[in-house]
Write a protein that holds these residues in place. Sequence first.
Motif, PDB file in Angstrom:
ATOM      1  N   LEU A 133     -23.514 -74.063 -67.536  1.00  0.00           N
ATOM      2  CA  LEU A 133     -23.054 -74.472 -66.205  1.00  0.00           C
ATOM      3  C   LEU A 133     -23.098 -73.306 -65.221  1.00  0.00           C
ATOM      4  O   LEU A 133     -23.365 -73.512 -64.029  1.00  0.00           O
ATOM      5  N   GLU A 134     -22.847 -72.105 -65.695  1.00  0.00           N
ATOM      6  CA  GLU A 134     -22.919 -70.938 -64.807  1.00  0.00           C
ATOM      7  C   GLU A 134     -24.312 -70.784 -64.214  1.00  0.00           C
ATOM      8  O   GLU A 134     -24.463 -70.444 -63.036  1.00  0.00           O
ATOM      9  N   THR A 135     -25.348 -71.029 -65.016  1.00  0.00           N
ATOM     10  CA  THR A 135     -26.712 -70.922 -64.485  1.00  0.00           C
ATOM     11  C   THR A 135     -26.963 -72.003 -63.438  1.00  0.00           C
ATOM     12  O   THR A 135     -27.659 -71.764 -62.447  1.00  0.00           O
ATOM     13  N   ARG A 136     -26.381 -73.191 -63.636  1.00  0.00           N
ATOM     14  CA  ARG A 136     -26.543 -74.284 -62.671  1.00  0.00           C
ATOM     15  C   ARG A 136     -25.799 -73.962 -61.376  1.00  0.00           C
ATOM     16  O   ARG A 136     -26.299 -74.214 -60.276  1.00  0.00           O
ATOM     17  N   VAL A 137     -24.587 -73.441 -61.490  1.00  0.00           N
ATOM     18  CA  VAL A 137     -23.815 -73.071 -60.314  1.00  0.00           C
ATOM     19  C   VAL A 137     -24.564 -72.011 -59.520  1.00  0.00           C
ATOM     20  O   VAL A 137     -24.680 -72.087 -58.287  1.00  0.00           O
ATOM     21  N   GLU A 138     -25.101 -71.027 -60.196  1.00  0.00           N
ATOM     22  CA  GLU A 138     -25.856 -69.964 -59.519  1.00  0.00           C
ATOM     23  C   GLU A 138     -27.096 -70.525 -58.832  1.00  0.00           C
ATOM     24  O   GLU A 138     -27.446 -70.115 -57.724  1.00  0.00           O
ATOM     25  N   TYR A 140     -27.601 -73.524 -57.538  1.00  0.00           N
ATOM     26  CA  TYR A 140     -27.363 -74.382 -56.375  1.00  0.00           C
ATOM     27  C   TYR A 140     -26.460 -73.760 -55.313  1.00  0.00           C
ATOM     28  O   TYR A 140     -26.482 -74.196 -54.160  1.00  0.00           O
ATOM     29  N   ALA A 141     -25.655 -72.769 -55.664  1.00  0.00           N
ATOM     30  CA  ALA A 141     -24.705 -72.205 -54.697  1.00  0.00           C
ATOM     31  C   ALA A 141     -25.407 -71.652 -53.466  1.00  0.00           C
ATOM     32  O   ALA A 141     -24.954 -71.846 -52.333  1.00  0.00           O
ATOM     33  N   GLY A 142     -26.529 -70.958 -53.671  1.00  0.00           N
ATOM     34  CA  GLY A 142     -27.264 -70.396 -52.545  1.00  0.00           C
ATOM     35  C   GLY A 142     -27.846 -71.466 -51.644  1.00  0.00           C
ATOM     36  O   GLY A 142     -27.862 -71.313 -50.414  1.00  0.00           O
ATOM     37  N   ARG A 143     -28.295 -72.559 -52.241  1.00  0.00           N
ATOM     38  CA  ARG A 143     -28.880 -73.635 -51.445  1.00  0.00           C
ATOM     39  C   ARG A 143     -27.826 -74.349 -50.610  1.00  0.00           C
ATOM     40  O   ARG A 143     -28.114 -74.872 -49.531  1.00  0.00           O
ATOM     41  N   ILE A 144     -26.595 -74.345 -51.101  1.00  0.00           N
ATOM     42  CA  ILE A 144     -25.520 -74.998 -50.363  1.00  0.00           C
ATOM     43  C   ILE A 144     -24.814 -74.004 -49.446  1.00  0.00           C
ATOM     44  O   ILE A 144     -24.045 -74.375 -48.574  1.00  0.00           O
ATOM     45  N   ASP A 145     -25.102 -72.733 -49.649  1.00  0.00           N
ATOM     46  CA  ASP A 145     -24.514 -71.643 -48.865  1.00  0.00           C
ATOM     47  C   ASP A 145     -23.009 -71.548 -49.085  1.00  0.00           C
ATOM     48  O   ASP A 145     -22.213 -71.522 -48.143  1.00  0.00           O
ATOM     49  N   VAL A 146     -22.619 -71.503 -50.358  1.00  0.00           N
ATOM     50  CA  VAL A 146     -21.217 -71.297 -50.717  1.00  0.00           C
ATOM     51  C   VAL A 146     -21.137 -70.173 -51.744  1.00  0.00           C
ATOM     52  O   VAL A 146     -22.110 -69.872 -52.430  1.00  0.00           O
ATOM     53  N   LYS A 147     -19.964 -69.565 -51.826  1.00  0.00           N
ATOM     54  CA  LYS A 147     -19.732 -68.510 -52.806  1.00  0.00           C
ATOM     55  C   LYS A 147     -18.547 -68.917 -53.670  1.00  0.00           C
ATOM     56  O   LYS A 147     -17.387 -68.639 -53.340  1.00  0.00           O
ATOM     57  N   PRO A 148     -18.836 -69.591 -54.781  1.00  0.00           N
ATOM     58  CA  PRO A 148     -17.736 -70.051 -55.634  1.00  0.00           C
ATOM     59  C   PRO A 148     -17.015 -68.893 -56.303  1.00  0.00           C
ATOM     60  O   PRO A 148     -17.564 -67.804 -56.478  1.00  0.00           O
ATOM     61  N   GLY A 149     -15.752 -69.156 -56.657  1.00  0.00           N
ATOM     62  CA  GLY A 149     -14.968 -68.175 -57.386  1.00  0.00           C
ATOM     63  C   GLY A 149     -15.186 -68.320 -58.875  1.00  0.00           C
ATOM     64  O   GLY A 149     -16.282 -68.663 -59.328  1.00  0.00           O
ATOM     65  N   ALA A 150     -14.147 -68.092 -59.639  1.00  0.00           N
ATOM     66  CA  ALA A 150     -14.240 -68.172 -61.093  1.00  0.00           C
ATOM     67  C   ALA A 150     -14.487 -69.616 -61.533  1.00  0.00           C
ATOM     68  O   ALA A 150     -14.233 -70.567 -60.791  1.00  0.00           O
ATOM     69  N   MET A 151     -14.996 -69.772 -62.742  1.00  0.00           N
ATOM     70  CA  MET A 151     -15.290 -71.094 -63.280  1.00  0.00           C
ATOM     71  C   MET A 151     -14.552 -71.279 -64.597  1.00  0.00           C
ATOM     72  O   MET A 151     -14.496 -70.372 -65.419  1.00  0.00           O
ATOM     73  N   THR A 152     -13.998 -72.463 -64.780  1.00  0.00           N
ATOM     74  CA  THR A 152     -13.276 -72.792 -66.002  1.00  0.00           C
ATOM     75  C   THR A 152     -13.837 -74.077 -66.585  1.00  0.00           C
ATOM     76  O   THR A 152     -14.098 -75.034 -65.860  1.00  0.00           O
ATOM     77  N   VAL A 153     -14.042 -74.092 -67.897  1.00  0.00           N
ATOM     78  CA  VAL A 153     -14.474 -75.294 -68.609  1.00  0.00           C
ATOM     79  C   VAL A 153     -13.307 -75.740 -69.476  1.00  0.00           C
ATOM     80  O   VAL A 153     -12.801 -74.964 -70.302  1.00  0.00           O
ATOM     81  N   VAL A 187     -22.362 -80.619 -60.770  1.00  0.00           N
ATOM     82  CA  VAL A 187     -22.261 -79.259 -60.240  1.00  0.00           C
ATOM     83  C   VAL A 187     -22.396 -79.258 -58.724  1.00  0.00           C
ATOM     84  O   VAL A 187     -21.580 -78.658 -58.000  1.00  0.00           O
ATOM     85  N   VAL A 188     -23.407 -79.933 -58.199  1.00  0.00           N
ATOM     86  CA  VAL A 188     -23.638 -79.967 -56.758  1.00  0.00           C
ATOM     87  C   VAL A 188     -22.458 -80.637 -56.057  1.00  0.00           C
ATOM     88  O   VAL A 188     -22.008 -80.182 -54.995  1.00  0.00           O
ATOM     89  N   TRP A 204     -21.543 -86.417 -48.143  1.00  0.00           N
ATOM     90  CA  TRP A 204     -22.667 -87.050 -48.843  1.00  0.00           C
ATOM     91  C   TRP A 204     -24.012 -86.630 -48.256  1.00  0.00           C
ATOM     92  O   TRP A 204     -25.003 -86.530 -48.988  1.00  0.00           O
ATOM     93  N   ARG A 205     -24.057 -86.343 -46.973  1.00  0.00           N
ATOM     94  CA  ARG A 205     -25.303 -85.831 -46.389  1.00  0.00           C
ATOM     95  C   ARG A 205     -25.641 -84.461 -46.979  1.00  0.00           C
ATOM     96  O   ARG A 205     -26.807 -84.165 -47.249  1.00  0.00           O
ATOM     97  N   ALA A 206     -24.601 -83.641 -47.188  1.00  0.00           N
ATOM     98  CA  ALA A 206     -24.826 -82.314 -47.773  1.00  0.00           C
ATOM     99  C   ALA A 206     -25.315 -82.427 -49.210  1.00  0.00           C
ATOM    100  O   ALA A 206     -26.197 -81.678 -49.644  1.00  0.00           O
TER     101      ALA A 206
END
Length: 231
Positions: A133-138, A140-153, A187-188, A204-206
């Motif tokens: 999931l970390e690879t997926r977050v990385e 898509y984050a740039g394409r959405i222009d967000v900087k997520p914090g820590a991730m928990t599963v 993820v998105v 939903w447009r985003a």
Amino acid sequence: MSELVVGDLEFQVRRSERRRTLEITVERDGRLLLSAPAGCDQARLERFVQSKRRWVYEKLAAREALKPALPARRFVSGEGLPYLGRTFRLLLVPEQEVPVKLAAGRFRMRRTDAAKGREHLVRWYTAHARPWLETRVERYAGRIDVKPGAMTVQELGYRWGSCGKGGRLYFHWRSILLPPRIADYVVVHELVHLREPHHSPGFWRAVERVLPDFALRKQWLAEHGAEIGTI
């Protein structure tokens, strides 16, 4: 229609100029519909849903009780176990260095650990979900222009994901059971929530800008998520 999420409940909101009262309907497919007057604001919708949470849970529980029970997983050789949208057969082995591993196209589990098979398997899923999931977050984050914090599963009940303060992301360990394209939607969905907290038309447009076919992925998840997530 827009959407409203209150806790682990997700509603489709239908506003009408002719409606004067609020009403919740549990559709035959399990979707939650919130009918409201055209001018009803977000705060009033949330207060109404909070007042009806117990009723909604009772209706959902009654609906689930009418479903044919899915067979419980048996931790015996030949049992099919899901992982990233595929089914891998289980092979019980007399010895190996860890309780569970995936090797040569099979889940291999020590025979002595089969009595606690689900516990060991969930631990394996959780450990493998995090880096995937970390690879997926990385990605898509740039394409959405967000900087997520820590991730928990972790275990999230009925929800596949959520986000919290500081951009922290939470994903259900069951996400690793989904086909990759469906897990990408999860993820998105959460990454876009870092910009758009509510399921507004803008939200939903985003999502659509990143995943043009998101509606098909969302529908697949609604129809098959419960089945594929059963362990």
